[in-house]
Design a protein around this motif. Structure first.
Motif, PDB file in Angstrom:
ATOM      1  N   TYR A  32      11.781  59.448  47.562  1.00 34.73           N
ATOM      2  CA  TYR A  32      11.113  58.111  47.099  1.00 34.73           C
ATOM      3  C   TYR A  32      10.905  57.730  45.702  1.00 34.73           C
ATOM      4  O   TYR A  32      11.057  56.619  45.376  1.00 34.73           O
ATOM      5  CB  TYR A  32       9.824  58.154  48.076  1.00 34.73           C
ATOM      6  N   LEU A  33      10.683  58.859  44.996  1.00 34.02           N
ATOM      7  CA  LEU A  33      10.280  58.624  43.401  1.00 34.02           C
ATOM      8  C   LEU A  33      11.485  58.150  42.908  1.00 34.02           C
ATOM      9  O   LEU A  33      11.435  57.495  41.945  1.00 34.02           O
ATOM     10  CB  LEU A  33       9.860  59.912  42.913  1.00 34.02           C
ATOM     11  N   ASP A  34      12.630  58.573  43.302  1.00 29.26           N
ATOM     12  CA  ASP A  34      13.953  58.069  42.731  1.00 29.26           C
ATOM     13  C   ASP A  34      14.284  56.711  42.953  1.00 29.26           C
ATOM     14  O   ASP A  34      14.552  56.100  41.868  1.00 29.26           O
ATOM     15  CB  ASP A  34      15.082  59.360  43.163  1.00 29.26           C
ATOM     16  N   ARG A  35      13.781  56.461  44.165  1.00 24.73           N
ATOM     17  CA  ARG A  35      14.183  55.038  44.331  1.00 24.73           C
ATOM     18  C   ARG A  35      12.960  53.890  43.634  1.00 24.73           C
ATOM     19  O   ARG A  35      13.249  52.881  43.308  1.00 24.73           O
ATOM     20  CB  ARG A  35      14.204  54.779  45.893  1.00 24.73           C
ATOM     21  N   ILE A  36      12.008  54.560  43.685  1.00 24.59           N
ATOM     22  CA  ILE A  36      10.806  53.980  42.811  1.00 24.59           C
ATOM     23  C   ILE A  36      11.357  53.572  41.303  1.00 24.59           C
ATOM     24  O   ILE A  36      11.121  52.719  40.768  1.00 24.59           O
ATOM     25  CB  ILE A  36       9.376  54.656  42.850  1.00 24.59           C
ATOM     26  N   ASP A  37      11.822  54.702  40.838  1.00 21.44           N
ATOM     27  CA  ASP A  37      12.350  55.018  39.422  1.00 21.44           C
ATOM     28  C   ASP A  37      13.337  53.807  39.197  1.00 21.44           C
ATOM     29  O   ASP A  37      13.381  52.904  38.307  1.00 21.44           O
ATOM     30  CB  ASP A  37      12.919  56.214  39.142  1.00 21.44           C
ATOM     31  N   ALA A  38      14.394  53.623  40.011  1.00 20.34           N
ATOM     32  CA  ALA A  38      15.637  52.844  40.181  1.00 20.34           C
ATOM     33  C   ALA A  38      14.896  51.379  40.265  1.00 20.34           C
ATOM     34  O   ALA A  38      15.306  50.344  39.605  1.00 20.34           O
ATOM     35  CB  ALA A  38      16.562  52.957  41.340  1.00 20.34           C
ATOM     36  N   SER A  39      14.083  51.122  41.058  1.00 23.27           N
ATOM     37  CA  SER A  39      13.502  49.717  41.154  1.00 23.27           C
ATOM     38  C   SER A  39      12.698  49.170  40.028  1.00 23.27           C
ATOM     39  O   SER A  39      12.923  48.351  39.768  1.00 23.27           O
ATOM     40  CB  SER A  39      12.527  49.568  42.680  1.00 23.27           C
ATOM     41  N   SER A  40      11.850  50.025  39.420  1.00 23.62           N
ATOM     42  CA  SER A  40      11.310  49.819  38.269  1.00 23.62           C
ATOM     43  C   SER A  40      11.919  49.522  37.052  1.00 23.62           C
ATOM     44  O   SER A  40      11.832  48.727  36.479  1.00 23.62           O
ATOM     45  CB  SER A  40      10.427  51.114  37.799  1.00 23.62           C
ATOM     46  N   ARG A  41      13.356  50.468  36.988  1.00 26.80           N
ATOM     47  CA  ARG A  41      14.232  49.964  36.045  1.00 26.80           C
ATOM     48  C   ARG A  41      14.806  48.445  36.045  1.00 26.80           C
ATOM     49  O   ARG A  41      15.180  47.924  35.337  1.00 26.80           O
ATOM     50  CB  ARG A  41      15.382  50.790  35.734  1.00 26.80           C
ATOM     51  N   GLN A  42      15.268  48.056  37.254  1.00 28.38           N
ATOM     52  CA  GLN A  42      15.659  46.902  37.767  1.00 28.38           C
ATOM     53  C   GLN A  42      14.764  45.776  37.274  1.00 28.38           C
ATOM     54  O   GLN A  42      15.089  44.856  36.797  1.00 28.38           O
ATOM     55  CB  GLN A  42      15.945  47.056  39.383  1.00 28.38           C
ATOM     56  N   LEU A  43      13.497  45.838  37.774  1.00 28.01           N
ATOM     57  CA  LEU A  43      12.606  44.988  37.272  1.00 28.01           C
ATOM     58  C   LEU A  43      12.183  44.857  35.832  1.00 28.01           C
ATOM     59  O   LEU A  43      12.269  43.732  35.418  1.00 28.01           O
ATOM     60  CB  LEU A  43      11.145  45.434  38.021  1.00 28.01           C
ATOM     61  N   LEU A  44      12.322  46.024  35.156  1.00 27.59           N
ATOM     62  CA  LEU A  44      12.343  45.927  33.678  1.00 27.59           C
ATOM     63  C   LEU A  44      13.098  45.367  33.066  1.00 27.59           C
ATOM     64  O   LEU A  44      13.140  44.322  32.056  1.00 27.59           O
ATOM     65  CB  LEU A  44      12.100  47.344  32.982  1.00 27.59           C
ATOM     66  N   ASP A  45      14.566  45.357  33.522  1.00 24.70           N
ATOM     67  CA  ASP A  45      15.700  44.626  33.141  1.00 24.70           C
ATOM     68  C   ASP A  45      15.514  43.272  33.173  1.00 24.70           C
ATOM     69  O   ASP A  45      15.855  42.477  32.250  1.00 24.70           O
ATOM     70  CB  ASP A  45      16.765  45.024  33.781  1.00 24.70           C
ATOM     71  N   LEU A  46      15.057  42.751  34.264  1.00 20.93           N
ATOM     72  CA  LEU A  46      14.791  41.339  34.684  1.00 20.93           C
ATOM     73  C   LEU A  46      13.825  40.817  33.555  1.00 20.93           C
ATOM     74  O   LEU A  46      14.017  39.807  32.950  1.00 20.93           O
ATOM     75  CB  LEU A  46      14.296  40.986  36.022  1.00 20.93           C
ATOM     76  N   ILE A  47      12.710  41.667  33.345  1.00 19.56           N
ATOM     77  CA  ILE A  47      11.897  41.014  32.414  1.00 19.56           C
ATOM     78  C   ILE A  47      12.414  40.864  30.980  1.00 19.56           C
ATOM     79  O   ILE A  47      12.035  39.914  30.174  1.00 19.56           O
ATOM     80  CB  ILE A  47      10.313  42.000  32.392  1.00 19.56           C
ATOM     81  N   ASP A  48      12.971  41.947  30.611  1.00 18.35           N
ATOM     82  CA  ASP A  48      13.523  42.092  29.458  1.00 18.35           C
ATOM     83  C   ASP A  48      14.421  41.035  28.858  1.00 18.35           C
ATOM     84  O   ASP A  48      14.457  40.342  27.974  1.00 18.35           O
ATOM     85  CB  ASP A  48      14.247  43.411  29.023  1.00 18.35           C
ATOM     86  N   LYS A  49      15.182  40.705  30.135  1.00 16.16           N
ATOM     87  CA  LYS A  49      16.193  39.377  29.531  1.00 16.16           C
ATOM     88  C   LYS A  49      15.429  38.041  29.511  1.00 16.16           C
ATOM     89  O   LYS A  49      15.977  37.272  28.896  1.00 16.16           O
ATOM     90  CB  LYS A  49      17.244  39.322  31.017  1.00 16.16           C
ATOM     91  N   VAL A  50      14.480  38.082  30.443  1.00 10.18           N
ATOM     92  CA  VAL A  50      13.723  36.759  30.079  1.00 10.18           C
ATOM     93  C   VAL A  50      13.176  36.677  28.722  1.00 10.18           C
ATOM     94  O   VAL A  50      13.154  35.628  28.073  1.00 10.18           O
ATOM     95  CB  VAL A  50      12.479  36.553  31.348  1.00 10.18           C
ATOM     96  N   LEU A  51      12.489  37.740  28.430  1.00 10.06           N
ATOM     97  CA  LEU A  51      12.062  37.709  26.898  1.00 10.06           C
ATOM     98  C   LEU A  51      12.886  37.555  26.010  1.00 10.06           C
ATOM     99  O   LEU A  51      12.917  36.952  24.863  1.00 10.06           O
ATOM    100  CB  LEU A  51      11.147  39.078  26.707  1.00 10.06           C
TER     101      LEU A  51
END
Length: 299
Positions: free
Chosen positions: A44-63
């Motif tokens: 579960y932690l591995d999947r949380i990590d992957a989803s967190s990185r995906q979300l961070l990538d989205l935010i980074d691109k918007v910025l």
């Protein structure tokens, strides 16, 4: 039209942000439920990590799209090593290509002078976006290549450099190709492909090319692939008499299934590290790619 594009973008990004957020909430709940099962919790932690990185990538691109469109942002000219920038991009992405069984090539044999003046960070960021985009939208078994040539040497130590990023990916429709560099737009086939993203990478790359005073063109055929050509007029370092070490390099296939024509370990004085060059015969089946630091061979 701009308002419609922005509304469409907000609709897409809200969906893309909800997806990893829902995954994070869901796996947190599962981790709490199965807290005594450490193997399950680790998953579960591995999947949380992957989803967190995906979300961070989205935010980074918007910025980043907001940053590159700001009127107060300029390119800073400094001494750069074009070969070094290309090597860094290649090393950063070649494992991603290997995981998808994509042949990834880099050819800078047409570069005479590697020492230039440009904005190192912006130049690297722009090329990274284009190369990563090519690998992302290329299916397993495909090919992605980066070819750099120094075309015209001008007065006052200036030269024209052309960088071509080519792939055999899903391609872009003729209608969408006209809007490919617009922010807040994304083609339907990329949305339906299941590949996460907000359609800002190419817009950011185009903004950086504009900052560097260059041009970028796109050609594509649906189902066959795309070609992005960046042309930059760059000042060469006056005291850099040595040309770039001409050559090519490529990784082919998944780990354990390497096609290689020759493996060299410092056989040439200019090749300080282990180099794998695609040639067509089977070999090095047990070689660990993670230990490779890529360099180039003459020729």
């Amino acid at each position: 039209l701009a308002i419609d594009a922005k509304n469409s973008f907000l609709s897409n990004i809200s969906h893309d942000m909800r997806t990893p957020l829902n995954a994070i909430f869901g796996f947190v709940a599962l981790a709490k439920r199965d807290r005594h099962d450490m193997d399950a919790v680790q998953g579960y932690l591995d999947r949380i990590d992957a989803s967190s990185r995906q979300l961070l990538d989205l935010i980074d691109k918007v910025l980043e799209i907001s940053w590159t469109e700001s009127s107060g942002v300029y390119a800073e000219e400094m001494e750069c090593d074009l070969q070094e920038i290309l090597e860094e991009i290649y090393e950063f992405l070649h494992l991603q290509a290997l995981e998808k069984d994509i042949e990834f090539k880099l050819d800078f044999s047409g570069v005479k002078h590697k020492q230039i003046y440009s904005d190192h960070q912006k130049l690297k960021q722009m090329l990274l976006y284009l190369a990563n985009n090519a690998i992302t939208y290329t299916k397993p078994g495909g090919m992605v290549s980066i070819a750099v040539t120094e075309q015209i040497e001008m007065l006052n130590h200036y030269a024209t450099y052309q960088i071509v990023i080519k792939d055999t990916g899903i391609g872009i429709s003729e209608e969408f190709l006209e809007r490919i560099f617009e922010p807040f737009v994304r083609e339907k086939n990329t949305t339906l492909s299941g590949i996460h993203g907000v359609g800002l990478g190419l817009s950011i790359a185009k903004n950086i090319v504009d900052m560097l005073g260059g041009t970028i063109k796109a050609q594509s055929v649906v189902g066959e692939g795309s070609t992005f050509t960046v042309t930059l007029r760059l000042r060469m370092c006056a005291d850099a008499a040595q040309p770039a070490v001409g050559g090519q390099m490529a990784f082919v296939g998944a780990v354990g299934e390497v096609e290689t024509g020759a493996i060299h370990a410092g056989a040439d004085k200019t090749a300080e590290h282990l180099v794998i060059v695609h040639g067509g015969t089977k070999g090095a089946n047990h070689f660990r790619f993670t230990q490779i630091h890529c360099s180039f061979l003459h020729g």
